[in-house]
Scaffold this motif. Structure first.
Motif, short mmCIF file in Angstrom:
data_model
loop_
_atom_site.label_atom_id
_atom_site.label_comp_id
_atom_site.label_asym_id
_atom_site.label_seq_id
_atom_site.Cartn_x
_atom_site.Cartn_y
_atom_site.Cartn_z
N ASN A 63 0.84 -1.20 0.00
CA ASN A 63 0.00 0.00 0.00
C ASN A 63 0.88 1.26 0.00
O ASN A 63 2.03 1.21 0.41
N THR A 71 -0.96 2.12 7.46
CA THR A 71 -2.07 2.25 8.41
C THR A 71 -2.85 0.94 8.55
O THR A 71 -3.23 0.55 9.66
N ILE A 72 -3.08 0.28 7.43
CA ILE A 72 -3.89 -0.94 7.46
C ILE A 72 -3.13 -2.08 8.12
O ILE A 72 -3.67 -2.80 8.96
N ARG A 78 -7.86 -5.23 12.60
CA ARG A 78 -8.09 -5.92 11.33
C ARG A 78 -7.68 -7.38 11.43
O ARG A 78 -6.67 -7.70 12.05
N GLU A 96 -11.46 -0.41 0.08
CA GLU A 96 -11.56 0.24 1.38
C GLU A 96 -12.68 1.27 1.42
O GLU A 96 -13.38 1.40 2.43
N ARG A 97 -12.85 2.01 0.31
CA ARG A 97 -13.96 2.98 0.26
C ARG A 97 -15.29 2.26 0.40
O ARG A 97 -16.21 2.75 1.05
N GLY A 99 -15.62 -0.42 1.97
CA GLY A 99 -15.64 -0.98 3.33
C GLY A 99 -16.08 -2.43 3.38
O GLY A 99 -16.76 -2.84 4.32
N LYS A 102 -12.45 -6.62 5.92
CA LYS A 102 -11.96 -6.24 7.25
C LYS A 102 -10.60 -6.86 7.56
O LYS A 102 -10.11 -6.77 8.69
N MET B 1 -12.77 5.63 7.23
CA MET B 1 -11.63 4.82 7.66
C MET B 1 -10.37 5.25 6.89
O MET B 1 -10.42 5.44 5.69
N ALA B 2 -9.27 5.38 7.61
CA ALA B 2 -8.03 5.81 6.96
C ALA B 2 -7.42 4.66 6.17
O ALA B 2 -7.24 3.57 6.70
N VAL B 3 -7.13 4.90 4.92
CA VAL B 3 -6.51 3.90 4.06
C VAL B 3 -5.04 4.22 3.90
O VAL B 3 -4.20 3.37 3.72
N THR B 4 -4.76 5.53 3.95
CA THR B 4 -3.40 5.98 3.70
C THR B 4 -3.11 7.15 4.63
O THR B 4 -3.99 7.54 5.41
#
Lengths: 199, 199
Positions: A63, A71-72, A78, A96-97, A99, A102, B1-4
């Motif tokens: 990423n 972050t992920i 998660r 991710e957008r 959602g 998980k 939710m933060a992805v980056t």
């Protein structure tokens, strides 16, 4: 013939290399930027300088972030046992957008393509196998694009994962939500019919 | 939710304010920029910082440049007796690319518009009259867009210039070069017919 300063010409030339911007739209963008110098151009220059300094690729999943691990991968909430495999970072962000996942991710950095000369060693497939072999992973969700190359890559990864004991799944094919049958191709309709579900 | 990282989110958010880029294309652009950090992102950040520092509006004609007066107003080889009046800097650049005007320019900064509440004092019309009154100007070429507001503005400027003795002309209306009659609107065809020339 010079119409404007060389510094502005250079800015136009660089901006026109962005995907989605050609020379014409780059010129429009630069005029807009200079019109809004304090509110747009200066903050953008600053944000880009920060990105040059801080942006990095997560060494675990691939990423794009400003910290490594990303972050992920850092997020303890998660599920580390489910890894969703995507072609590119843009696909990861799209999921991710929505959602809908998980667990964690793994970015391949492309797909196998005989035409473009992309082989398994050009993608981050080895790193995925290593992550699986560490034992924590229980499910691999293959979320490649529904193209020939994407599906070829999915098959290849499934083969490589054989014997590791992880469950391998892929995204469902079917009618997009909101889609009209009349506008869909035969392949999608056939897939939707084949995978029909009790109502 | 933060992805980056928040710094990258901010870059996406700022880039999406550019004309021609929405949130989706801004995300694609940022991923591309980070992929080409050294060859694209860093030079772009630098070019923007330079533009923040140097870009200015020519106090004579309204062109965007890195020096004031601008390259065109400084150019002694250009005919100071013919001024081409345009709505925006983008129009000036378009005429310069075509290389069809060897005189100077005057950027109005918009057009008169009752709907948008733009009156004569919101445009650089007063400065144009002042340039004309200095006596060097012999011809004003009105190159506004062929819209209702553009033509209204052209009429208004013609009225204001009455009595100054300068010749006022406007761009010809007609069939665009390479255009097909079947696809043209009635207004253009009528204008082309009315202004027909001996062959």
């Amino acid at each position: 013939m010079a119409v404007t300063g060389p510094e502005i010409e250079r800015l136009i030339q660089l901006l026109s290399k962005l995907p989605g911007l050609g020379p014409r739209s780059a010129r429009r963008a630069v005029l807009q930027l200079i019109k809004k110098k304090e509110t747009l151009l200066a903050p953008l220059a600053e944000a880009m300088a920060v990105a040059v300094d801080k942006a990095c690729i997560c060494t675990i999943c691939g990423n794009v972030d400003t910290q490594d691990p990303c972050t992920i991968c850092r997020d303890g909430a998660r599920d580390p046992s489910a890894i969703c495999v995507v072609e590119d970072v843009g696909d990861l962000w799209a999921l991710e957008r929505a959602g809908v996942h998980k667990g964690r991710y793994h970015v391949l950095g492309g797909v196998l393509s005989a035409l473009d000369g992309v082989g398994p060693n050009d993608l981050h497939i080895g790193a995925l196998i290593e992550r699986v072999q560490k034992g924590e992973v229980k499910e691999i969700i293959l979320a490649m694009n529904a193209t020939v190359d994407g599906q070829t890559t999915a098959h290849y990864i499934t083969d490589r994962l054989e014997g590791t004991g992880v469950a391998v799944s892929r995204l469902a094919h079917g009618v997009p939500v909101g889609g009209e049958l009349d506008y869909l191709d035969d392949g999608t309709l056939a897939a939707a019919m084949k995978s029909r579900r009790p109502f």
